[in-house]
Design a protein around this motif. Sequence first.
Motif, PDB file in Angstrom:
ATOM      1  N   ASP A 221       0.826  -1.214   0.000  1.00 45.55           N
ATOM      2  CA  ASP A 221       0.000   0.000   0.000  1.00 45.55           C
ATOM      3  C   ASP A 221       0.858   1.261   0.000  1.00 45.55           C
ATOM      4  O   ASP A 221       0.559   2.226  -0.695  1.00 45.55           O
TER       5      ASP A 221
ATOM      6  N   SER B 285      -7.284   5.050  -2.366  1.00 46.85           N
ATOM      7  CA  SER B 285      -7.942   4.189  -1.381  1.00 46.85           C
ATOM      8  C   SER B 285      -6.919   3.255  -0.749  1.00 46.85           C
ATOM      9  O   SER B 285      -5.995   2.790  -1.402  1.00 46.85           O
ATOM     10  N   ILE B 286      -7.081   3.010   0.535  1.00 46.87           N
ATOM     11  CA  ILE B 286      -6.174   2.158   1.295  1.00 46.87           C
ATOM     12  C   ILE B 286      -6.838   0.800   1.451  1.00 46.87           C
ATOM     13  O   ILE B 286      -8.015   0.707   1.797  1.00 46.87           O
ATOM     14  N   SER B 287      -6.076  -0.274   1.216  1.00 53.64           N
ATOM     15  CA  SER B 287      -6.675  -1.605   1.227  1.00 53.64           C
ATOM     16  C   SER B 287      -6.363  -2.413   2.490  1.00 53.64           C
ATOM     17  O   SER B 287      -7.033  -3.399   2.751  1.00 53.64           O
TER      18      SER B 287
ATOM     19  N   GLN C  50      -6.389   1.486   7.408  1.00 53.09           N
ATOM     20  CA  GLN C  50      -7.636   2.234   7.245  1.00 53.09           C
ATOM     21  C   GLN C  50      -8.061   2.890   8.552  1.00 53.09           C
ATOM     22  O   GLN C  50      -8.706   3.933   8.544  1.00 53.09           O
ATOM     23  N   ASN C  51      -7.705   2.282   9.682  1.00 52.59           N
ATOM     24  CA  ASN C  51      -8.050   2.855  10.979  1.00 52.59           C
ATOM     25  C   ASN C  51      -7.103   3.978  11.373  1.00 52.59           C
ATOM     26  O   ASN C  51      -7.476   4.856  12.145  1.00 52.59           O
TER      27      ASN C  51
ATOM     28  N   ASN D  73      -9.344   7.350   4.910  1.00 50.17           N
ATOM     29  CA  ASN D  73      -9.584   6.572   3.703  1.00 50.17           C
ATOM     30  C   ASN D  73     -10.752   7.180   2.944  1.00 50.17           C
ATOM     31  O   ASN D  73     -11.846   7.237   3.482  1.00 50.17           O
TER      32      ASN D  73
END
Length: 127
Positions: A29, A102-104, A109-110, A114
């Motif tokens: 990422d 976008s973060i996968s 993501q936390n 995002n």
Amino acid sequence: MIKSEKGQATVELALSLVILMFILFGIIDFGRIFHTYLTLEHAGREAARIASLGGTDVEVEERAKASAPSLNDSNVSVMISPTSQSRSRGTYVTVNMTYPVSISVPLLQNVLPNPFVLHSKTVMRVE
């Protein structure tokens, strides 16, 4: 009395494999985000060069999007200041570009917003 240790290696592998996979996908990422940032910077320089040579705002925006073929054109935002009518020789033109990535990875993501929005600002002197 010591019991059998037959499943110990499997449990250790299961615990460490989860952590290693999160690290691996985090690196992937980060690479995606860094590639997008470099592409956005390059596109901003190309667009600012066209603006500094007297191109119209439409030409500048087209060049910015054409210089970033790996990015989705509909998500690339290009802002040019001042407009083509206000540019004169010796003044500076600024091209601001933004692009959401976008973060996968769930843990990232936390931590990060995002989508993660990248910004690029290029300033060149009008010739």
